[in-house]
Scaffold this motif. Structure first.
Motif, short mmCIF file in Angstrom:
data_model
loop_
_atom_site.label_atom_id
_atom_site.label_comp_id
_atom_site.label_asym_id
_atom_site.label_seq_id
_atom_site.Cartn_x
_atom_site.Cartn_y
_atom_site.Cartn_z
N GLN A 303 0.84 -1.19 0.00
CA GLN A 303 0.00 0.00 0.00
C GLN A 303 0.88 1.24 0.00
OE1 GLN A 303 -2.99 -1.36 3.29
NE2 GLN A 303 -3.67 0.62 2.56
N THR A 304 0.62 2.16 -0.93
CA THR A 304 1.27 3.46 -0.91
C THR A 304 0.17 4.51 -0.95
OG1 THR A 304 1.42 3.74 -3.32
CG2 THR A 304 3.19 2.49 -2.23
N THR A 309 -0.22 -1.97 -5.00
CA THR A 309 0.30 -2.91 -5.99
C THR A 309 0.24 -4.33 -5.42
OG1 THR A 309 2.58 -2.64 -5.23
CG2 THR A 309 1.82 -1.19 -7.01
N ILE A 310 -0.11 -5.28 -6.29
CA ILE A 310 -0.21 -6.68 -5.88
C ILE A 310 0.59 -7.53 -6.85
CG2 ILE A 310 -1.77 -8.61 -5.40
CD1 ILE A 310 -4.00 -6.54 -4.94
N GLY A 348 -8.62 0.67 -1.50
CA GLY A 348 -9.32 1.50 -2.48
C GLY A 348 -8.37 2.32 -3.32
N GLY A 349 -8.95 3.10 -4.22
CA GLY A 349 -8.15 3.93 -5.12
C GLY A 349 -7.65 3.11 -6.30
N ASN A 406 -4.84 1.04 7.94
CA ASN A 406 -4.81 2.40 8.46
C ASN A 406 -5.64 2.55 9.75
OD1 ASN A 406 -3.15 3.27 6.45
ND2 ASN A 406 -4.77 4.10 5.17
N VAL A 407 -6.70 1.73 9.87
CA VAL A 407 -7.53 1.79 11.08
C VAL A 407 -6.80 1.16 12.26
CG1 VAL A 407 -9.64 0.92 12.16
CG2 VAL A 407 -9.72 1.83 9.84
#
Length: 496
Positions: A303-304, A309-310, A348-349, A406-407
């Motif tokens: 995550q950025t 990216t996966i 998301g995003g 993030n949570v």
């Protein structure tokens, strides 16, 4: 497909797990101190207009000002205008103006909440749009006859307002039929319309009586939002480990979702409900960068701020026939696993997926179809842009709340989110350079190096010859002291 909803409720935190066929698919977390605000309606005050960005910042009473784009602002005294985004922002709002707005995206990281003036209020089957006269239907209701039946049902209920003026306001506004509305009858539609109109009347009164910035409507708490948004005919059980919450949910269900009344259960067991169903372990796995596949392959998720990216790898999976078949099977398994991880982690995003390169075009199509089919269960809106020239699958997934990471997590204070540390060798050479700088700047009898145990051990062992050479060069002794609280990158050079 069987589904269950598990609720773990404490005074500080509420957690809801959606389990499909025994496998955790989605997790929702809401903390008393930091409840999400998506869906909340505020009377805000415009504090800054940005013509260059076609946007404005609005004070809605939060720590950071919220952001609204011109395309999300309905022109004053003009309904259903389609050219809003073409008009300059300063024609739509001005600094100091009061504005009734709704949050469409929670504050994420350093960004403020995202707003709209196109208000929408959801109920069990309908979404009310007070500033619109449109009647729409969820695209997930695909049957043409059912769509037409529902449209006529809503329109006939709205026409009835002239015969029962006490039930409805003069302007009924617009409505969207949710996916849950499939198969419902006249009574359910009328009840939802009546509820939503009364709710909007209450909100309008709050708007008139409030001074900006102020909250005029708060969305339901997590356990009731779950009953409104996630419950469908496939749900077999809803298990709740709090007696108080169970009673609240039961009342809500009897009033708005009576068809599932018998499926709500209170869980009184001593063993935590998330432990019993393996949810706790799955949450911890979802915080890992690496996801192991049953075949032996694995995924790497990064995550950025810009994107996620996966990367798909065969790992220990060697297959039974040939390399192309091994790659194909790994990619098929990865497609299903990725769809689950996107939901579970709430990523998301922009999302870029690097499947293992396949030479067979039919294999490529099958993997893409398998991935898109697996994503059909996702509640979030997704958009696929196809395979790029580099063979990457590019997609977007609507982000309205923070990701699970993030949570539950924060950046590592040691590496500051980089995910890597300088080696002890690198830090040793930095210490040598710092000593040389100190020698040129200050005059001392000797020098003390304070650093972590790993660094001091290296200085006294592998780097001992270099330390001796440095002492001879500066003509001063160097002493060393381990500081247990120092991270590997921290050190101090002190004159003694």
């Amino acid at each position: 497909m069987s589904e269950e909803i598990l609720m773990n409720i404490t005074p500080m935190e509420s957690r809801v797990a959606l389990v499909e066929n025994g496998v955790l698919q989605e997790i929702y977390v809401e903390r008393a101190r930091s409840r999400g605000i998506v869906g909340n309606i505020y009377k805000g005050k415009v504090v800054r207009v940005l013509p260059g960005m076609q946007a404005a910042f609005v004070d809605i009473g939060l720590e950071r000002a919220a952001f609204i784009h011109a395309s999300e602002i309905a022109p004053r005294q003009e309904k259903n205008s389609e050219d809003t985004q073409e008009r300059p922002i300063y024609e739509l709002v001005h600094e100091g103006q009061s504005l009734v707005v709704q949050v469409t995206k929670d504050p994420l990281g350093t960004k403020g909440a995202r707003l709209t003036t196109h208000i929408s209020i959801p109920a069990r089957y309908l979404v009310h749009m007070p500033k619109n006269n449109h009647v729409g239907i969820s695209l997930r209701i695909e049957d043409v006859e059912e769509r037409e039946r529902l449209r006529q049902l809503v329109e006939s209920c709205l026409e009835g307002q002239s015969e029962s003026p006490s039930e409805y306001s003069a302007d009924p506004g617009g409505f969207i039929l949710r996916t849950a509305a499939e198969g419902i009858g006249d009574a359910e539609v009328r009840a939802d319309i009546l509820f939503l109109r009364r709710l909007w009347d209450t909100i309008e009164e709050n708007i008139k009586d409030s001074k900006a910035p102020a909250t005029v409507y708060e969305d339901l708490p997590l356990h009731l939002r779950t009953m409104r948004d996630l419950v469908n005919p496939n749900i077999e059980k809803i298990r709740i480990d709090s007696r108080e919450t169970f009673e609240k949910v039961s009342k809500f269900v009897k009033k708005l979702v009576p068809e599932i009344d018998g499926r709500v259960e209170y869980y009184p067991g001593e063993r935590p409900i998330f432990d019993l169903f393996g949810v706790e372990d799955e949450i911890n796995k979802a915080l890992s960068r690496k996801v192991q596949l049953k075949s032996g392959g694995y995924l790497i998720l990064d995550q950025t701020e810009a994107m996620t990216t996966i990367d798909v790898n065969t790992g220990a999976f060697v297959g039974h026939r040939n390399l192309e078949e091994t790659i194909f099977k790994t990619n098929l398994e990865a497609a299903v696993a990725i769809a689950r991880q996107l939901r579970l982690r709430n990523l998301g995003g922009i999302i870029i997926i690097d499947f293992i390169d396949m030479e067979d075009s039919e294999h490529q199509r099958q993997v893409q179809r398998a991935f898109e089919k697996a994503m059909e269960q996702d509640h979030a809106k997704t958009n696929f842009t196809g395979v790029s020239e580099l063979g990457l699958v590019e997609m977007t997934r609507k982000r309205t709340r923070e990701s699970l990471e993030n949570v539950l997590c924060e950046s590592c204070p040691t590496c500051e989110g980089r995910g890597t540390l300088k080696t002890a060798e690198t830090v040793c050479y930095e210490i040598f350079r710092e000593i040389l700088r100190a020698v040129r700047a200050y005059d001392g009898d000797s020098y003390m190096v304070l650093a972590s145990e790993a660094v001091i051990d290296r200085l006294l062992d592998e780097e001992s010859n270099n330390v001796a050479d440095l002492e001879e060069f500066i003509q001063k002794p160097i002493r060393f002291q381990v500081e247990p609280i120092y991270t590997q990158e921290q050190f101090d050079v002190v004159l003694v």
